[in-house]
Design a protein around this motif. Sequence first.
Motif, PDB file in Angstrom:
ATOM      1  N   MET A 146      44.403  47.050  50.248  1.00 22.35           N
ATOM      2  CA  MET A 146      43.869  46.070  49.313  1.00 22.35           C
ATOM      3  C   MET A 146      43.240  44.938  50.100  1.00 22.35           C
ATOM      4  SD  MET A 146      45.961  44.721  45.964  1.00 22.35           S
ATOM      5  CE  MET A 146      47.435  44.788  46.864  1.00 22.35           C
ATOM      6  N   ASP A 147      42.169  44.382  49.581  1.00 23.67           N
ATOM      7  CA  ASP A 147      41.555  43.236  50.223  1.00 23.67           C
ATOM      8  C   ASP A 147      42.530  42.052  50.142  1.00 23.67           C
ATOM      9  OD1 ASP A 147      38.348  42.395  50.781  1.00 23.67           O
ATOM     10  OD2 ASP A 147      39.759  40.751  50.395  1.00 23.67           O
ATOM     11  N   PRO A 148      42.655  41.263  51.224  1.00 24.40           N
ATOM     12  CA  PRO A 148      43.573  40.106  51.155  1.00 24.40           C
ATOM     13  C   PRO A 148      43.186  39.094  50.085  1.00 24.40           C
ATOM     14  CG  PRO A 148      42.863  40.501  53.423  1.00 24.40           C
ATOM     15  CD  PRO A 148      42.059  41.427  52.558  1.00 24.40           C
ATOM     16  N   ALA A 149      41.960  39.174  49.598  1.00 23.51           N
ATOM     17  CA  ALA A 149      41.537  38.249  48.534  1.00 23.51           C
ATOM     18  C   ALA A 149      41.780  38.833  47.137  1.00 23.51           C
ATOM     19  CB  ALA A 149      40.062  37.896  48.696  1.00 23.51           C
ATOM     20  N   ALA A 150      42.384  40.011  47.057  1.00 22.50           N
ATOM     21  CA  ALA A 150      42.632  40.631  45.744  1.00 22.50           C
ATOM     22  C   ALA A 150      43.367  39.647  44.845  1.00 22.50           C
ATOM     23  CB  ALA A 150      43.451  41.907  45.915  1.00 22.50           C
ATOM     24  N   SER A 151      42.918  39.498  43.609  1.00 19.72           N
ATOM     25  CA  SER A 151      43.432  38.390  42.803  1.00 19.72           C
ATOM     26  C   SER A 151      44.905  38.526  42.437  1.00 19.72           C
ATOM     27  CB  SER A 151      42.559  38.132  41.573  1.00 19.72           C
ATOM     28  OG  SER A 151      42.174  39.320  40.982  1.00 19.72           O
ATOM     29  N   VAL A 152      45.430  39.746  42.415  1.00 23.56           N
ATOM     30  CA  VAL A 152      46.871  39.869  42.125  1.00 23.56           C
ATOM     31  C   VAL A 152      47.699  39.110  43.162  1.00 23.56           C
ATOM     32  CG1 VAL A 152      47.159  42.068  43.404  1.00 23.56           C
ATOM     33  CG2 VAL A 152      48.748  41.467  41.573  1.00 23.56           C
ATOM     34  N   LEU A 153      47.194  39.024  44.402  1.00 24.70           N
ATOM     35  CA  LEU A 153      47.965  38.375  45.470  1.00 24.70           C
ATOM     36  C   LEU A 153      47.935  36.859  45.360  1.00 24.70           C
ATOM     37  CD1 LEU A 153      46.791  40.631  48.441  1.00 24.70           C
ATOM     38  CD2 LEU A 153      48.878  40.831  47.084  1.00 24.70           C
ATOM     39  N   HIS A 154      46.999  36.335  44.595  1.00 24.37           N
ATOM     40  CA  HIS A 154      46.853  34.877  44.505  1.00 24.37           C
ATOM     41  C   HIS A 154      47.221  34.329  43.138  1.00 24.37           C
ATOM     42  CE1 HIS A 154      44.916  34.981  48.425  1.00 24.37           C
ATOM     43  NE2 HIS A 154      44.473  36.141  48.002  1.00 24.37           N
ATOM     44  N   ALA A 188      38.437  41.478  44.893  1.00 22.58           N
ATOM     45  CA  ALA A 188      38.490  40.463  45.951  1.00 22.58           C
ATOM     46  C   ALA A 188      37.622  39.291  45.525  1.00 22.58           C
ATOM     47  CB  ALA A 188      37.983  41.058  47.270  1.00 22.58           C
ATOM     48  N   PHE A 189      38.251  38.241  45.041  1.00 19.81           N
ATOM     49  CA  PHE A 189      37.505  37.112  44.484  1.00 19.81           C
ATOM     50  C   PHE A 189      38.459  35.952  44.275  1.00 19.81           C
ATOM     51  CE2 PHE A 189      35.987  34.844  40.601  1.00 19.81           C
ATOM     52  CZ  PHE A 189      34.788  34.371  41.124  1.00 19.81           C
ATOM     53  N   LEU A 190      38.178  34.811  44.880  1.00 16.34           N
ATOM     54  CA  LEU A 190      39.121  33.699  44.784  1.00 16.34           C
ATOM     55  C   LEU A 190      38.817  32.723  43.646  1.00 16.34           C
ATOM     56  CD1 LEU A 190      39.995  32.755  48.474  1.00 16.34           C
ATOM     57  CD2 LEU A 190      41.288  34.148  46.867  1.00 16.34           C
ATOM     58  N   GLY A 191      37.685  32.863  43.015  1.00 19.28           N
ATOM     59  CA  GLY A 191      37.430  32.035  41.838  1.00 19.28           C
ATOM     60  C   GLY A 191      38.431  32.455  40.781  1.00 19.28           C
ATOM     61  N   VAL A 192      38.744  31.568  39.862  1.00 11.86           N
ATOM     62  CA  VAL A 192      39.766  31.928  38.876  1.00 11.86           C
ATOM     63  C   VAL A 192      39.123  32.455  37.605  1.00 11.86           C
ATOM     64  CG1 VAL A 192      41.717  31.123  37.530  1.00 11.86           C
ATOM     65  CG2 VAL A 192      41.353  30.226  39.825  1.00 11.86           C
ATOM     66  N   ARG A 193      39.287  33.760  37.402  1.00 12.60           N
ATOM     67  CA  ARG A 193      38.878  34.399  36.145  1.00 12.60           C
ATOM     68  C   ARG A 193      39.519  35.790  36.124  1.00 12.60           C
ATOM     69  NH1 ARG A 193      35.856  38.246  38.206  1.00 12.60           N
ATOM     70  NH2 ARG A 193      34.088  37.842  39.582  1.00 12.60           N
ATOM     71  N   ALA A 194      39.457  36.435  34.963  1.00  8.54           N
ATOM     72  CA  ALA A 194      40.015  37.779  34.850  1.00  8.54           C
ATOM     73  C   ALA A 194      39.282  38.711  35.813  1.00  8.54           C
ATOM     74  CB  ALA A 194      39.868  38.276  33.417  1.00  8.54           C
ATOM     75  N   ALA A 195      40.048  39.514  36.541  1.00  9.53           N
ATOM     76  CA  ALA A 195      39.455  40.394  37.553  1.00  9.53           C
ATOM     77  C   ALA A 195      38.604  41.479  36.908  1.00  9.53           C
ATOM     78  CB  ALA A 195      40.557  41.025  38.393  1.00  9.53           C
ATOM     79  N   ARG A 196      37.597  41.909  37.631  1.00  2.00           N
ATOM     80  CA  ARG A 196      36.696  42.959  37.148  1.00  2.00           C
ATOM     81  C   ARG A 196      36.996  44.305  37.790  1.00  2.00           C
ATOM     82  NH1 ARG A 196      31.592  38.727  37.339  1.00  2.00           N
ATOM     83  NH2 ARG A 196      32.379  37.486  35.590  1.00  2.00           N
ATOM     84  N   GLU A 197      37.983  44.318  38.671  1.00  2.00           N
ATOM     85  CA  GLU A 197      38.473  45.587  39.218  1.00  2.00           C
ATOM     86  C   GLU A 197      39.985  45.581  39.122  1.00  2.00           C
ATOM     87  OE1 GLU A 197      36.935  46.085  43.202  1.00  2.00           O
ATOM     88  OE2 GLU A 197      34.961  45.461  42.448  1.00  2.00           O
ATOM     89  N   VAL A 198      40.504  46.668  38.575  1.00  2.00           N
ATOM     90  CA  VAL A 198      41.925  46.742  38.263  1.00  2.00           C
ATOM     91  C   VAL A 198      42.421  48.122  38.638  1.00  2.00           C
ATOM     92  CG1 VAL A 198      43.516  46.836  36.273  1.00  2.00           C
ATOM     93  CG2 VAL A 198      41.803  45.016  36.410  1.00  2.00           C
ATOM     94  N   SER A 199      43.686  48.218  38.999  1.00  2.00           N
ATOM     95  CA  SER A 199      44.268  49.518  39.300  1.00  2.00           C
ATOM     96  C   SER A 199      45.561  49.678  38.494  1.00  2.00           C
ATOM     97  CB  SER A 199      44.548  49.603  40.810  1.00  2.00           C
ATOM     98  OG  SER A 199      44.977  50.888  41.151  1.00  2.00           O
TER      99      SER A 199
END
Length: 364
Positions: free
Chosen positions: A63-71, A153-164
């Motif tokens: 997973m990219d370290p910027a994956a939004s689940v991690l933040h 992978a996106f640090l702006g705050v919004r619902a992610a566009r890629e999900v698993s």
Amino acid sequence: MEFTENLSTSRKSAQERASVLANPGFGDFFTDHTAVVDWTSNEGGRDGQWHDARIEPYGPIAMDPAASVLHYGQEIFEGLKAYRHEDGSVWSFRPRANAARLNKSAQRLALPQLDEDVFVDSLKKLVATDVEWVPTGEGEALYLRPFMIATEAFLGVRAAREVSYRVIASPAGNYFGGELKPVAIWVSKDYARAGRGGTGSAKCGGNYAASLIAQLEAEEHGCKQVLFLDSFNDNAVEELGGMNVFFVTKDQKLITPALTGTILEGVTRSSVIQLAKDRGMEVEERKITLDEWRDGIGSGEITEAFACGTAAVITPIGVLKNGDELIGNESAPAGEVTMSIREELLGIQLGTVEDRHGWLERLA
Ligand SMILES: *Cc1c(COP(=O)(O)O)cnc(C)c1O
């Protein structure tokens, strides 16, 4: 949706598996495979496509370290069990209720909806692939953990566009370890699990993250679980960190806190309510405060209390520790009604009691 298969070339040997199954514990060991379905949004909106359904070897997720689940913790999960019946077949209990709840949680956490059939199929495919991991021992089952994470992978705050969406499986024995005994519960005074308008009725990791400090406190006081109250209002009983709560009265009524939005609607909870009604018991879903619990135990109006959830099934509550105050009796035996409902529920799940409501769905 078809699941493709990429089978593990390093499955555990029969011997390794047998040694795990001899003493599975809870949540420590995992099977050889995992089910995965990915989702990508169309042009950055709420709509999107599920794709690449597959069974693959169990292992770390790249997973990219910027994956939004991690933040930002955009994550939800489910929990249900696969039960081995005497003839060797494997069954799940009300999996479509879990599918519906996953979608309710997804709605709250701004994650995409997953088709119920894809959910049930993911369980069937995984369990069929790893069927040798379904334990046969008494009180044991294969615990299934479906979950959905935001992988973009996106640090702006919004619902992610890629999900698993993924499912892992873990052979499980008694949640609390050893023999079934009434458990001691710690009343959390300083921490709430959920608040109005929050995520209390969604099954999301964030609720659990918020409960762990209270769980540490409980353990320091010799308790296995935490009872959360609406402690900033009137001490209305909500639930334990991961289990719903029931009371039995001396005239054989069942009481459980009403679903107010801060309580998770357990599949076990709704099954217990149904089984009690089938017996002709009156069931009240309403507010019950800590004071009513204490007074009810004192006056003999409340004769039993128990906690329920998939992992621990139905567990009698022995004593409640509220600071220095003890409510109930640490060494009291498990209540009769508690144990009788537990036996019936387990019997249905294991195929030894008639499944009157069509709750079982075959997985393998
Ligand atoms: C999962 C869960 C339960 C129990 O739900 P079941 O469907 O019965 O397993 C209760 N409370 C919380 C907070 C939960 O996460």
